[in-house]
Write an enzyme that holds these catalytic residues in place. Sequence first.
Site, mmCIF file in Angstrom:
data_model
loop_
_atom_site.group_PDB
_atom_site.id
_atom_site.type_symbol
_atom_site.label_atom_id
_atom_site.label_comp_id
_atom_site.label_asym_id
_atom_site.label_seq_id
_atom_site.Cartn_x
_atom_site.Cartn_y
_atom_site.Cartn_z
ATOM 1 N N HIS A 180 4.337 44.929 12.405
ATOM 2 C CA HIS A 180 4.426 44.038 13.569
ATOM 3 C C HIS A 180 5.727 44.253 14.322
ATOM 4 O O HIS A 180 6.700 44.797 13.791
ATOM 5 C CB HIS A 180 4.331 42.568 13.142
ATOM 6 C CG HIS A 180 2.921 42.057 13.090
ATOM 7 N ND1 HIS A 180 2.121 41.955 14.208
ATOM 8 C CD2 HIS A 180 2.171 41.628 12.046
ATOM 9 C CE1 HIS A 180 0.931 41.481 13.847
ATOM 10 N NE2 HIS A 180 0.941 41.283 12.550
ATOM 11 N N GLN A 207 0.827 -1.200 0.000
ATOM 12 C CA GLN A 207 0.000 0.000 0.000
ATOM 13 C C GLN A 207 0.867 1.259 0.000
ATOM 14 O O GLN A 207 2.015 1.232 0.419
ATOM 15 C CB GLN A 207 -0.875 0.052 1.266
ATOM 16 C CG GLN A 207 -1.700 -1.180 1.544
ATOM 17 C CD GLN A 207 -2.193 -1.165 2.968
ATOM 18 O OE1 GLN A 207 -3.131 -0.436 3.302
ATOM 19 N NE2 GLN A 207 -1.568 -1.937 3.836
ATOM 20 N N GLY A 240 -1.083 37.367 13.111
ATOM 21 C CA GLY A 240 -1.786 36.340 12.353
ATOM 22 C C GLY A 240 -0.860 35.572 11.441
ATOM 23 O O GLY A 240 -0.891 34.332 11.389
ATOM 24 N N HIS A 241 -0.029 36.287 10.667
ATOM 25 C CA HIS A 241 0.902 35.599 9.771
ATOM 26 C C HIS A 241 1.823 34.666 10.551
ATOM 27 O O HIS A 241 2.079 33.527 10.129
ATOM 28 C CB HIS A 241 1.744 36.625 8.999
ATOM 29 C CG HIS A 241 1.104 37.128 7.752
ATOM 30 N ND1 HIS A 241 0.033 37.989 7.755
ATOM 31 C CD2 HIS A 241 1.389 36.895 6.443
ATOM 32 C CE1 HIS A 241 -0.320 38.270 6.511
ATOM 33 N NE2 HIS A 241 0.491 37.617 5.696
ATOM 34 N N HIS A 266 -6.596 45.577 13.023
ATOM 35 C CA HIS A 266 -6.725 44.668 14.162
ATOM 36 C C HIS A 266 -5.430 44.748 14.952
ATOM 37 O O HIS A 266 -4.385 45.133 14.411
ATOM 38 C CB HIS A 266 -7.046 43.230 13.729
ATOM 39 C CG HIS A 266 -6.127 42.663 12.689
ATOM 40 N ND1 HIS A 266 -4.925 42.062 12.984
ATOM 41 C CD2 HIS A 266 -6.249 42.612 11.339
ATOM 42 C CE1 HIS A 266 -4.347 41.646 11.870
ATOM 43 N NE2 HIS A 266 -5.118 41.966 10.855
#
Length: 754
Positions: A699, A525, A630-631, A624
Amino acid sequence: MPSASTFRDDFNDGTFSGNWNAWGPVREVNGRIEMRPVANGTDDWTGISSVGVYDLTDSYFSVEVVQVLYSGDGHTTFEAQLDLDNRCEIAVSDGRIRAQKRVGGLWTSLSSAPYDPVAHRFWRIRHRSSLGQVFWEVSPDRKSWTALYVEGAPFAVTAVVVVVGAGLAGGIAVPGMAVFDSLNTPGTALSRRVEERRLSAREVRENAAAVAAARVHPEHFNNNDEVNHPDEEPFVGSYSKGLRHDALGDPEPISYGSLLRALESRDPGDFEEIVLGGALKLVNPQAGLAFELSGPDPQAVTMPPAPRFASDVTAHEMGELYWMAVARDVPFASYGTDPVIAAAVSSLNSEFPRYGGPSPVTTQNVFRGIYPGEQVGPYVSQFLLKGNADPRKPDGQGRDADEGYVTYGAQRIDQRVLRVRQGVDHLTQFSAWLAAQNGADTRGQDFFDPSFIFIRSLRDGANYVHFDQVVNAFYNAAFILLSEPSGSQLSGAGLTTRPQVDMEFRLNEGNPYDPPGSTRDSRTQVGFCTFGPEHILQALVEVAGRACRAVWWQKWGVHRRLRPEEYGGRVHNQVTGARSYPLDPSITSSLTAGALAPYFGQAGEKFPNSYLLPQAYSEGAPTHPAYGAGHATISGACATILKAFFDETKSIESPVYPRGDGLALLAYTGADAAQMTVGGEINKLAGNIALFRNAAGVHWRSDYTFSLPLGEAVAIGLLQEMSLLFNEDDAFFQLTRFDGTTIRIFDGCVEAVD
């Protein structure tokens, strides 16, 4: 030696099929094993033992006990047996269930309890090498297990047989029948029926929910900057972009209070009543209030408080950001000789030593990340530069990896980026900056040159992370890892191996189908939907959304840290005398009389008449809060997934770096080229995506530092629950965390690996 859990029998084929030695009146019938000792017999035993020998190390034997012999002298037993004199046994007799052992021919009863046929339906003998212990266990449903006894392994367990038996120590007129089923298989014959599958699916979800519920939700703490400065303008140390501001750009208390009211009440109606300052809307402040059906709840992971507004750490982080802005157009290839980079290195070492990056700062590590592999080799990860070699393609169109084309089936992705114009920075005039704070929508005012280049400078990297969705960089990396054929990456014409078939990059050692040639390589497999390409790509997208919601809770629900752009406004006001703030003096001193002074404030300098932080994007930072990023969080999560599926230790062949003009990739021959690995370049990819946002001015360094581990925590939680779902034997995920420790994830467990 095969693992104990790999020996399976559902007892449904009506024969022992050469897998068992049998003695006495024992039959495989009715989809189970039935044992009937002879009535009134003395010392009459019946049973079966495996023909093969198995390794119990970090494995188990389990069986379903449908029925035991009647009480009295009837014994129903289940053993892991080294030999007749050395055994671990679970047995029922006299109405009691016992954990016992025989060592050197001597029996010892370890524990005893009243036998309950419902609570004790399943029996298991299990070993855990990290503890050096054997577990005698029972369960009502194979979902939750209770230990009858636990102790150090009484003998070597690397070569044992499994024994299932029943017998009489004395004459019994009606001994009854012992019935067993499902040796190391999920359940009785009913599990193969549609209804049982439905119930099993529910059970798996319940198991995953139990794992999730066992996670302790931490307390979330911020740095108290919302209340730390009662003598200054309210909320000057907190995020407020998009709300209303006064003439100097400090937040209006009523507008800021409307945001706090919504975050406190969590009422969707209150979010619609937030008082904005302009056209731009706030980005998704309710996201962290959502729940998840797999992986950690968005509020089950956390970050430490961000550095305070008035701290020297924040000022030193800001110093790095000013230097990144000054150096945006310096090619990475020139870092060793460029005077701006030399000045930045000296300043970070002397004026801003607490900025949080590599120390001491050198031209090799300046503006780089701190996690394993990020300071090795070229600045830009190979997964943002290379494509994959394909000898079937024409030269210059993807034949060689250094041509920068990533194979997406019959399509291709070009690693080159649209060239953004050099020397163009934004929000360096106070009026434009103030309009941005109040929500002026100036998106889309970018200046591009009509060409595509490899990422060769901080500005190019900032441009990459301006328009991406984060996960696309990791999709590209996954396609490279899945598609690169073995052999020379830089001479595709000479390759004799096949892309997407003869893989250069091995899969993780816990993959049940790979790596090829290993003990885990299946004879029959290959992985696809599980432990193969579709599984990898699915996990990347799944973890991205979950990591995003977790960090959005940190942004809005906990920290509300101001953007560097906002802090730059405070710096400008302070230096120009418009208003005073409790800023650490290191940043203003450098801008007025220190190493940054030649670039800011005075006519004829790079940024005249301004001490604002120059932004790479026309709109500046998004609406925000800064912390976490976020990144960075999504990158940390996606990097963790890639490391869980691929062999991190594989060396990077023929590394490259971008030429100064970005039009070609050159061979990297630095002294550390041989130290570059898949894991290191995946970490570097995550660091690049995070720190390129810093290079854009949106940032902070600590946003990167603490967000990558946040994303990692989300990914580990998702993998932990995912590990409960598979049919494959002994599969696991193994990866090196950002802190350098190695973990293994299996069967809902996360364990350290020495």
